[in-house]
Design an enzyme around this catalytic site. Structure first.
Site, PDB file in Angstrom:
ATOM      1  N   ASP A  34       0.991  -1.106   0.077  1.00  0.00           N
ATOM      2  CA  ASP A  34      -0.084   0.224   0.018  1.00  0.00           C
ATOM      3  C   ASP A  34       0.872   1.281   0.000  1.00  0.00           C
ATOM      4  OD1 ASP A  34      -1.902   1.809   0.487  1.00  0.00           O
ATOM      5  OD2 ASP A  34      -2.207   1.426   2.646  1.00  0.00           O
ATOM      6  N   ASP A 111      -4.891  -9.742 -15.771  1.00  0.00           N
ATOM      7  CA  ASP A 111      -5.916 -10.953 -15.900  1.00  0.00           C
ATOM      8  C   ASP A 111      -7.269 -10.483 -16.544  1.00  0.00           C
ATOM      9  OD1 ASP A 111      -7.618 -12.884 -14.109  1.00  0.00           O
ATOM     10  OD2 ASP A 111      -6.098 -12.586 -12.601  1.00  0.00           O
ATOM     11  N   ASP A 219      -9.245 -15.990 -16.699  1.00  0.00           N
ATOM     12  CA  ASP A 219     -10.096 -16.439 -15.597  1.00  0.00           C
ATOM     13  C   ASP A 219     -11.090 -17.400 -15.869  1.00  0.00           C
ATOM     14  OD1 ASP A 219     -10.600 -15.859 -12.780  1.00  0.00           O
ATOM     15  OD2 ASP A 219     -12.539 -15.358 -13.324  1.00  0.00           O
ATOM     16  N   GLU A 282      -6.916 -20.229 -17.228  1.00  0.00           N
ATOM     17  CA  GLU A 282      -7.295 -20.774 -16.014  1.00  0.00           C
ATOM     18  C   GLU A 282      -8.533 -21.888 -16.157  1.00  0.00           C
ATOM     19  OE1 GLU A 282      -8.899 -20.256 -11.270  1.00  0.00           O
ATOM     20  OE2 GLU A 282      -9.800 -19.336 -12.993  1.00  0.00           O
ATOM     21  N   HIS A 355      -3.947 -16.872  -5.387  1.00  0.00           N
ATOM     22  CA  HIS A 355      -4.913 -16.077  -4.402  1.00  0.00           C
ATOM     23  C   HIS A 355      -5.943 -17.034  -4.226  1.00  0.00           C
ATOM     24  CE1 HIS A 355      -6.536 -15.795  -8.466  1.00  0.00           C
ATOM     25  NE2 HIS A 355      -7.411 -15.268  -7.751  1.00  0.00           N
ATOM     26  N   ASP A 356      -6.394 -18.080  -4.711  1.00  0.00           N
ATOM     27  CA  ASP A 356      -7.099 -19.013  -4.405  1.00  0.00           C
ATOM     28  C   ASP A 356      -6.810 -20.339  -3.347  1.00  0.00           C
ATOM     29  OD1 ASP A 356      -8.844 -17.294  -6.062  1.00  0.00           O
ATOM     30  OD2 ASP A 356      -8.783 -18.472  -7.870  1.00  0.00           O
TER      31      ASP A 356
HETATM   32  C1  GLC Z   1     -11.312 -17.597 -10.732  1.00  0.00           C
HETATM   33  C2  GLC Z   1     -10.281 -16.810  -9.608  1.00  0.00           C
HETATM   34  C3  GLC Z   1     -10.869 -16.461  -8.513  1.00  0.00           C
HETATM   35  C4  GLC Z   1     -12.266 -15.835  -8.708  1.00  0.00           C
HETATM   36  C5  GLC Z   1     -13.401 -16.685  -9.556  1.00  0.00           C
HETATM   37  C6  GLC Z   1     -14.426 -15.833 -10.237  1.00  0.00           C
HETATM   38  O1  GLC Z   1     -11.223 -18.931  -9.982  1.00  0.00           O
HETATM   39  O2  GLC Z   1      -9.049 -16.999  -9.618  1.00  0.00           O
HETATM   40  O3  GLC Z   1     -10.461 -15.766  -7.705  1.00  0.00           O
HETATM   41  O4  GLC Z   1     -13.267 -15.748  -7.683  1.00  0.00           O
HETATM   42  O5  GLC Z   1     -12.374 -17.078 -10.619  1.00  0.00           O
HETATM   43  O6  GLC Z   1     -14.006 -14.749 -11.137  1.00  0.00           O
HETATM   44 CA    CA Z   2      -3.671   2.179  -1.146  1.00  0.00          CA
END
Ligand code: GLC
Ligand code: CA
Length: 592
Positions: A34, A111, A219, A282, A355-356
């Site tokens: 940040d 992304d 995604d 993905e 992140h998942d």
């Molecule tokens: C993918 C992303 C995830 C998101 C989902 C819906 O799996 O990595 O973080 O919540 O798609 O966009």
């Molecule tokens: Ca910030």
């Protein structure tokens, strides 16, 4: 360095794709750094830490979504694809960041979230405004199930369960029709059957490429083609135990037009552009056979995929929030099959974390003070020595661990919060549900990056949007960079090895001792060069009953995660969490 005839052929006949010897680093901007004290990571924070990424040696940065968004799913719900969310910065700042990344010889990949938009995107606002709207057909609108009243239990057009719990359909009171949302109610699915939707997405993608970005991580891209009958009917799925819903995934995973849509996207967006771009799809539920088709360069779809098999191996009968211990033999069988399946054609991504996913050192390693560094570097070694393109998720290179969440109030992620609400309403024991979230919840990956031992780990001068892990007094980037034995320096060496040793990027893969419960072992061979990778995925000393142990006696240690002599007499004995890469040269190579 000597060059064998085979290597020479490889280099001249068909030059390997540039991404074979590079490593991608994923940034989840909200949790990275940040710069203005509002507690939310931003573009300024990324700019301020490019030195860290350059020192690590990664070639590509993938940014999780930074577009304008109501942040229902932390940016995976986009309301304007061609602007930056004010919490992250501005387009001008983005251009500056892109320039700075390029100036350091790195690439930047965005992304691409186009299975769905936000319900606040003008396309959906217009679509929702009336059944006669010209954009009505841009989303999946359906009347209630035949003979049923809108809003009545079970009146949804199909029985599909949302991936974020509850039904996958939301009623729009004004029109009495439902719209489809595979994820949250604020993430309506786009209708890719409509060519106008596809054209709008292609145009947006070209706009970003024209701006200079180096590609896209796509995604849930294998969910864009739904299995829809000619009359518009969507099919119910088999019941999901303990819920009134069905599993619709067979109707929306790798659907009938998925290859057509990706080939069209390639033609409309990527064809004729610089070959130095990167596309990665993905793809939850993708099989090896499908992945070969998706990544065969001759088919021009995507460069590589993210598959999920290996990160689902520890899911119990109740799914991801019902975890069970990983069996190493299952992991070897799975990753080994992917290595084999993509040996001739296609390419894979290699990852433990994003992140998942929960933090790998807590999940498959041992995050106790005694074994954290060794187990993190052991797991890193075995992954990075596979064939494929490795991805490092922010903080993984520091050996960051899962968080220590207490009550449900500590969780921020919509998936976790929804799951808790639905499971508890359906009668589950709240304490048990919470335990599942602590293990597998996505917020484990989303606590702020630990830059220093200082307040809030140097992530922010304000109050972080999600608390910092208290172990930042020990686990932090300052400490890691200063310690040659740290997780950070081990990742740096692995990334460097991929660039300097062609067998890492391009060698054939052979799994060894597949039935061994603690040892993950394999060889990589390119021409005369052969690498032996040994990893003890346990906290006890073990012997790796190698079939060909004698041949490796005294072989050079290219890389190890523990202090060892450069050529141990018995290579098969491994200390707790020890990993080593040995190298030998066959035949007459010594004469070159
Ligand atoms: C993918 C992303 C995830 C998101 C989902 C819906 O799996 O990595 O973080 O919540 O798609 O966009
Ligand atoms: Ca910030």
């Amino acid at each position: 360095m000597t060059t064998s005839p085979q290597q020479h052929d490889l280099a001249t006949a068909a030059a390997p794709a540039w991404w074979t010897d590079t490593v991608v680093y994923q940034i989840y901007p909200r949790s990275f750094a940040d710069s203005n004290g509002d507690g939310i990571g931003d573009l300024g924070g990324i700019l301020a830490h490019l030195d860290h990424l350059e020192a690590l040696g990664v070639g590509v940065i993938w940014l999780s979504p930074i577009y304008r968004s109501p942040q229902d799913d932390n940016g995976y719900d986009i309301s304007d694809y061609q602007d930056i969310d004010p919490s992250f910065g501005t387009l001008e700042q983005f251009d500056g960041l892109l320039e700075a990344v390029h100036a350091r010889g790195m690439k930047l990949v965005m992304d691409l979230v186009v299975n769905h938009t936000s319900d606040e995107h003008p396309w959906f606002v217009e679509s929702r405004s009336s059944p006669d709207s010209p954009k009505r057909d841009w989303y999946w609108w359906r009347t209630p199930r035949r003979g049923m009243e809108a809003g009545a239990p079970g009146a949804e057009p199909t029985n599909w369960q949302s991936i974020f719990s509850g039904p996958a359909w939301e009623l729009d009171e004004a029109s009495g029709e439902y719209y489809l949302h595979l994820f949250s109610t604020k993430q309506p699915d786009l209708n890719w059957e409509n060519p106008e939707v596809r054209r709008a997405v292609h145009a947006m993608m070209r706009w970003w490429l024209d701006r200079g970005v180096d590609g896209f991580r796509m995604d849930v891209i294998n969910m864009i083609s739904k299995d829809v009958a000619a009359d518009g009917h969507l099919h119910d799925g088999p019941p999901v135990e303990g819920t009134p819903y069905g599993d619709g995934s067979a109707s929306y995973t790798n659907g009938p037009r998925i290859h057509e849509f990706l080939q069209e996207m390639h033609r409309e967006v990527f064809a004729g552009r610089d070959a130095q771009l990167l596309t990665v799809g993905e793809m939850p539920g993708v099989t090896v056979e499908e992945a070969v088709l998706f990544t065969d360069p001759a088919r021009a779809e995507v460069d590589m995929v993210f598959q999920f098999e290996h990160v689902n191996l520890d899911h119990g009968p109740g799914g991801k929030f019902d975890p069970r211990p990983l069996r190493l033999t299952d992991l070897k069988a799975s990753l080994g099959r992917w290595q084999e399946g993509l040996e001739e054609v296609g390419w894979n991504s290699l990852y433990w974390n994003n992140h998942d996913q929960p933090r790998v050192v807590s999940r498959f390693g041992d995050d106790s003070p005694e074994h954290r560094v060794a187990s993190a570097t052991c797991l890193a070694t075995l992954l990075h020595l596979h064939r494929g393109t490795p991805y490092v998720y922010q903080g993984e290179e520091l050996g960051m661990t899962n968080a220590d969440f207490g009550s449900i109030e500590d969780f921020r992620d919509i998936e976790s919060v929804n799951h808790y609400r639905h499971a508890v309403a359906a009668g589950a024991d709240p304490a048990a549900v919470l335990e599942g979230l602590r293990w597998t919840g996505r917020d484990n990956a989303r606590t702020p990056v630990q830059w220093s031992a200082g307040e809030h780990a140097g992530f922010t001068t304000g109050t972080p949007w999600i608390p910092v892990n208290p172990n930042h007094d020990v686990v932090n980037a300052d400490a890691a960079r200063a310690d040659p034995g740290s997780v950070f320096h081990h990742y740096r060496r692995l990334i460097e090895l991929r660039r300097t040793e062609p067998a890492v990027a391009l060698g054939d893969f052979t799994m060894l001792v597949p039935e061994h419960e603690q040892v993950y072992a394999f060889t990589r061979r390119l021409g005369d060069v052969e690498l032996l990778v040994l990893a003890n995925v346990s906290g006890e000393e073990v012997r790796a009953d190698l079939p060909d142990a004698a041949a490796w006696a005294g072989a050079e240690v290219l890389l190890g995660n523990l202090p060892v002599s450069s050529a141990p007499a018995d290579v098969t004995v491994l200390a707790p969490w020890e990993a080593r890469v040995h190298r030998r040269v066959h035949g007459a190579a010594g004469q070159h």
